[in-house]
Write a protein that holds these residues in place. Structure first.
Motif, mmCIF file in Angstrom:
data_model
loop_
_atom_site.group_PDB
_atom_site.id
_atom_site.type_symbol
_atom_site.label_atom_id
_atom_site.label_comp_id
_atom_site.label_asym_id
_atom_site.label_seq_id
_atom_site.Cartn_x
_atom_site.Cartn_y
_atom_site.Cartn_z
ATOM 1 N N MET A 1 0.828 -1.209 0.000
ATOM 2 C CA MET A 1 0.000 0.000 0.000
ATOM 3 C C MET A 1 0.858 1.252 0.000
ATOM 4 S SD MET A 1 -3.045 1.170 -0.152
ATOM 5 C CE MET A 1 -4.043 -0.268 0.281
ATOM 6 N N GLN A 2 1.947 1.225 0.808
ATOM 7 C CA GLN A 2 2.848 2.362 0.868
ATOM 8 C C GLN A 2 3.537 2.585 -0.469
ATOM 9 O OE1 GLN A 2 5.630 2.156 4.085
ATOM 10 N NE2 GLN A 2 6.480 4.182 3.710
ATOM 11 N N ASN A 3 3.899 1.475 -1.127
ATOM 12 C CA ASN A 3 4.519 1.582 -2.453
ATOM 13 C C ASN A 3 3.562 2.208 -3.453
ATOM 14 O OD1 ASN A 3 6.885 0.374 -1.516
ATOM 15 N ND2 ASN A 3 6.142 -1.689 -1.977
ATOM 16 N N ASN A 4 2.263 1.846 -3.355
ATOM 17 C CA ASN A 4 1.266 2.422 -4.251
ATOM 18 C C ASN A 4 1.137 3.923 -4.050
ATOM 19 O OD1 ASN A 4 0.647 -0.015 -5.447
ATOM 20 N ND2 ASN A 4 -1.068 -0.452 -4.092
ATOM 21 N N LYS A 5 1.120 4.354 -2.796
ATOM 22 C CA LYS A 5 1.009 5.789 -2.509
ATOM 23 C C LYS A 5 2.201 6.544 -3.077
ATOM 24 C CE LYS A 5 -1.848 5.473 1.657
ATOM 25 N NZ LYS A 5 -1.924 5.749 3.119
ATOM 26 N N LEU A 6 3.391 5.968 -2.924
ATOM 27 C CA LEU A 6 4.592 6.605 -3.461
ATOM 28 C C LEU A 6 4.515 6.704 -4.975
ATOM 29 C CD1 LEU A 6 7.444 7.733 -3.058
ATOM 30 C CD2 LEU A 6 8.307 5.377 -3.144
ATOM 31 N N PHE A 11 3.670 9.948 -9.887
ATOM 32 C CA PHE A 11 2.907 10.183 -11.115
ATOM 33 C C PHE A 11 2.355 11.606 -11.135
ATOM 34 C CE2 PHE A 11 -1.008 10.340 -13.547
ATOM 35 C CZ PHE A 11 -0.674 9.681 -14.714
ATOM 36 N N ALA A 12 1.733 12.029 -10.018
ATOM 37 C CA ALA A 12 1.151 13.365 -9.943
ATOM 38 C C ALA A 12 2.215 14.441 -10.079
ATOM 39 C CB ALA A 12 0.384 13.529 -8.625
ATOM 40 N N VAL A 13 3.345 14.247 -9.422
ATOM 41 C CA VAL A 13 4.428 15.240 -9.495
ATOM 42 C C VAL A 13 4.969 15.338 -10.920
ATOM 43 C CG1 VAL A 13 6.795 15.739 -8.760
ATOM 44 C CG2 VAL A 13 5.085 15.040 -7.074
ATOM 45 N N LEU A 14 5.160 14.203 -11.563
ATOM 46 C CA LEU A 14 5.731 14.199 -12.911
ATOM 47 C C LEU A 14 4.793 14.819 -13.934
ATOM 48 C CD1 LEU A 14 7.855 13.366 -14.998
ATOM 49 C CD2 LEU A 14 6.805 11.093 -15.056
ATOM 50 N N PHE A 15 3.523 14.378 -13.928
ATOM 51 C CA PHE A 15 2.613 14.774 -15.001
ATOM 52 C C PHE A 15 1.805 16.045 -14.700
ATOM 53 C CE2 PHE A 15 3.340 10.268 -15.926
ATOM 54 C CZ PHE A 15 3.653 10.347 -17.271
ATOM 55 N N LEU A 16 1.695 16.408 -13.427
ATOM 56 C CA LEU A 16 0.948 17.615 -13.096
ATOM 57 C C LEU A 16 1.836 18.808 -12.757
ATOM 58 C CD1 LEU A 16 -2.099 16.350 -10.970
ATOM 59 C CD2 LEU A 16 -2.162 17.431 -13.218
ATOM 60 N N LYS A 290 -3.146 0.276 -12.051
ATOM 61 C CA LYS A 290 -1.926 1.054 -12.274
ATOM 62 C C LYS A 290 -1.037 0.380 -13.311
ATOM 63 C CE LYS A 290 0.966 -0.772 -8.482
ATOM 64 N NZ LYS A 290 0.038 -1.731 -7.860
ATOM 65 N N GLY A 291 -1.165 -0.949 -13.424
ATOM 66 C CA GLY A 291 -0.414 -1.667 -14.444
ATOM 67 C C GLY A 291 -0.869 -1.298 -15.843
ATOM 68 N N ALA A 292 -2.182 -1.064 -16.008
ATOM 69 C CA ALA A 292 -2.696 -0.650 -17.320
ATOM 70 C C ALA A 292 -2.093 0.678 -17.740
ATOM 71 C CB ALA A 292 -4.217 -0.553 -17.273
ATOM 72 N N VAL A 293 -1.970 1.608 -16.787
ATOM 73 C CA VAL A 293 -1.399 2.923 -17.081
ATOM 74 C C VAL A 293 0.094 2.797 -17.372
ATOM 75 C CG1 VAL A 293 -0.979 5.241 -16.179
ATOM 76 C CG2 VAL A 293 -3.136 4.077 -15.669
ATOM 77 N N ILE A 294 0.809 2.063 -16.526
ATOM 78 C CA ILE A 294 2.258 1.907 -16.701
ATOM 79 C C ILE A 294 2.570 1.205 -18.014
ATOM 80 C CG2 ILE A 294 4.312 0.743 -15.793
ATOM 81 C CD1 ILE A 294 3.182 1.210 -12.992
#
Length: 348
Positions: A1-6, A11-16, A290-294
């Motif tokens: 779960m922690q890995n998912n949050k990271l 993702f948000a930092v990079l793309f937003l 998240k795998g679909a996006v990656i």
């Protein structure tokens, strides 16, 4: 779960933040933002594919058709709104001696009705096709073959000039959307940001869906459909609903894709396009949003690189990626990342 949050934070930092700032400061041009915007539109469609295939086990080879329905709906609106003063129909209709808009173009005269009509048409197609197939309990490779034939039929239909949808050339030559110049760098950046926000919202809603009782039932259908039928679940209804939801998500991706690309042709809905979507989801990791996006972003980034260096080799590279995934990466790239993260934590 922690890995998912990271991962979500990165993702948000990079793309937003990082990419938009790089564009504003001149480090990246508008074309780069448009390119990433297209990839993110594909990622939206891939989420729909993962709900259908990854979570429910329905291998659909017509998913690109639903993506194109959304794009064509937006394209029809933009075609009408970009007509020169005094011109009643697009040029490709004039060549066929058509003097007024066909009846099925009328709902696409305004932006709100074009959005509603695009989603409605997509939902109707998905319902009619999915419900009657699922009622006959057709699944697996047989369902894949039927959807493949359906995609080919739609490709041939949309390629004909008589359909009044631009034929094999499709819909193109757009300059404005809602009065905004599509050639403007600020408009391209805005479309990119809108796409990112839509991707995030659709991802969060899809994750909430998969974590609900409905989502658990989908996984049960994928893993053991006969048991779900025995316990009284309406499997046909569940399959039909998720097929419609996945199609609508793909249509949203298509509607966002068209203004950033400037063209939509029947070639985007052929069988190969749907197979590529399957590869995106498989490489990223089936049954993992998240795998679909990656997977989508990774494959399209590789496509951009290899088609520039050695375009003839790309089909072989794509096939090799799929084989490697099937043989050695059962859970795709996300499974590999989770395994690496687990080993790192263990060592720490």
């Amino acid at each position: 779960m922690q890995n998912n949050k990271l991962l979500y934070i990165l993702f948000a930092v990079l793309f937003l933040i990082i990419l938009p700032l790089a564009n504003v400061t001149g480090m990246t041009d508008a074309g780069t933002m448009t390119l990433w915007g297209r990839y993110l539109c594909f990622a939206i469609a891939a989420i729909g594919m993962d709900l259908i295939w990854g979570y429910t086990g329905i291998m659909s080879m017509c998913h690109a058709f639903f993506f194109c329905l959304g794009a064509y709906g937006m394209g029809m609106f933009m075609t009408i709104s970009n007509l020169p003063e005094g011109q009643a129909v697009p040029e490709f209709m004039s060549w066929n001696k058509v003097e007024s808009l066909p009846f099925f173009w009328i709902p696409f005269r305004s932006f709100p009705s074009a959005i509603v009509s695009s989603l409605a048409v997509t939902g109707i197609f998905a319902f009619l096709f999915g419900y009657f197939i699922f009622r006959r309990r057709i699944k697996g490779v047989f369902f894949a073959i039927i959807t493949q034939a359906f995609a080919l039929a739609m490709y041939l239909l949309f390629s004909r000039n008589e359909t009044m949808l631009g034929g094999s050339n499709g819909l193109t030559n757009f300059r404005y959307i809602l009065g905004f110049d599509l050639h403007s760098g600020n408009v391209k950046l805005s479309l990119y940001l809108i796409t990112v926000l839509f991707l995030i919202v659709i991802f969060l809603l899809s994750r909430k869906l998969t974590e609900s009782k409905f989502g658990k039932a989908l996984i049960g259908i994928r893993d053991s459909e006969s048991r779900l039928r025995f316990t009284g679940y309406e499997v046909v209804s569940y399959r039909t609903v998720i097929f419609i939801i996945g199609a609508l998500i793909a249509a949203v991706g298509g509607m966002l894709y068209l203004p950033q690309t400037g063209i939509i042709t029947p070639g985007r809905m052929d069988v190969k396009a749907s197979i590529e979507m399957l590869v995106w989801v498989a490489l990223g990791g089936r049954g993992n949003l998240k795998g679909a996006v990656i997977g989508t972003l990774a494959v399209n980034l590789l496509y951009n690189i290899f088609t520039s260096l050695m375009p003839e080799a790309w089909p072989y590279i794509l096939g090799a990626l799929y084989l490697l995934t099937v043989l050695f990466l059962k859970n795709g790239l996300t499974g590999l990342l989770d395994m690496i993260a687990g080993k790192v934590n263990l060592k720490l």
